[in-house]
Design an enzyme around this catalytic site. Structure first.
Site, mmCIF file in Angstrom:
data_model
loop_
_atom_site.group_PDB
_atom_site.id
_atom_site.type_symbol
_atom_site.label_atom_id
_atom_site.label_comp_id
_atom_site.label_asym_id
_atom_site.label_seq_id
_atom_site.Cartn_x
_atom_site.Cartn_y
_atom_site.Cartn_z
ATOM 1 N N TYR A 68 -1.901 -15.606 -41.885
ATOM 2 C CA TYR A 68 -2.149 -14.368 -42.630
ATOM 3 C C TYR A 68 -3.596 -13.920 -42.439
ATOM 4 C CZ TYR A 68 -2.956 -11.288 -46.614
ATOM 5 O OH TYR A 68 -3.328 -10.227 -47.388
ATOM 6 N N GLU A 119 -0.239 -7.374 -54.314
ATOM 7 C CA GLU A 119 -1.510 -7.646 -54.991
ATOM 8 C C GLU A 119 -1.351 -7.528 -56.505
ATOM 9 O OE1 GLU A 119 -4.083 -8.937 -53.826
ATOM 10 O OE2 GLU A 119 -3.819 -8.702 -51.662
ATOM 11 N N TRP A 140 -3.191 -16.400 -54.072
ATOM 12 C CA TRP A 140 -2.513 -15.614 -53.042
ATOM 13 C C TRP A 140 -1.529 -16.482 -52.259
ATOM 14 C CZ3 TRP A 140 -0.898 -11.126 -51.998
ATOM 15 C CH2 TRP A 140 -0.447 -10.811 -50.712
#
Length: 207
Positions: free
Chosen positions: A29, A51, A59
């Site tokens: 990522y 988000e 995350w």
């Protein structure tokens, strides 16, 4: 074209930004997505939604659940999500594959409806990118502690999104969105992905 906030010369490629650790999913990522400019309206909305779910969480948790989020939210098709009602919200709040936060789920549904209105008027990508002349902003941080949690620009975008009906998008969440979607390149100096994101950040010709 990119905008460099701080004049400097990048060093030879070195270590990745430390936040990605050694988890292969996080590394991929970091190397291929984070800080790489997105100009597709639907993809931008998906990033903002993820988000929203990330707020207060790691995350890595959201990234591992991203396929499940996509399945649960109809591939993040705003037109389909906008038709979700109370029963759908309750169903999603009971779905153990995703983050079962009723407030965030309802915020995403409301944001889908707001997205449709924005997209029909000027386009969601234009709404987001025109605020900085379709130009990715490249910072020159040398250490993780230099990177802000939010900025005046992010707060301004957050205010504009809320005014158009988006929910759960405060300054911190929106700045994280800007970083993820490449409106801001916050890769550290020397990080190999920094230069790659700059090279990939050429915007389309505004309509």
């Amino acid at each position: 074209m990119v905008s460099f906030d701080q004049p400097c010369e990048d060093k030879a490629p070195g270590r990745r930004c430390s936040w990605c650790g050694e988890d292969p999913l996080m590394v991929a990522y970091h190397d291929r997505e984070w800080g790489f400019a997105q100009f597709d309206s639907r993809a931008l909305w998906e990033t903002l939604c993820l988000e929203t779910f990330q707020a207060g969480l790691s995350w890595a948790v959201i990234l591992r659940k991203r396929p499940a989020f996509r399945a649960a939210f109809a591939g993040f098709d705003p037109a389909r999500v906008a038709r979700f009602g109370p029963d759908d919200a309750a169903r999603l709040a009971a779905d153990s594959r995703i983050v079962r936060h009723r407030g965030k789920i309802e915020a995403v549904i409301a944001s889908a409806r707001a997205w449709i209105e924005i997209e029909s008027r000027e386009g969601f990508a234009a709404f987001v990118w025109a605020r900085q002349d379709w130009t990715p902003r490249v910072n020159a941080w040398r250490a993780p502690e230099e990177i802000p949690a939010f900025t005046a620009q992010g707060a301004d975008l957050a205010k504009a999104l809320r005014a158009r009906g988006m929910r759960w998008c405060g300054p911190t969440t929106v700045y994280a969105f800007m970083q993820a979607a490449g409106l801001v390149n916050d890769h550290l100096l020397g990080c190999p992905a920094r230069a790659a994101a700059i090279a990939a950040g050429q915007p389309p010709s505004p309509k």
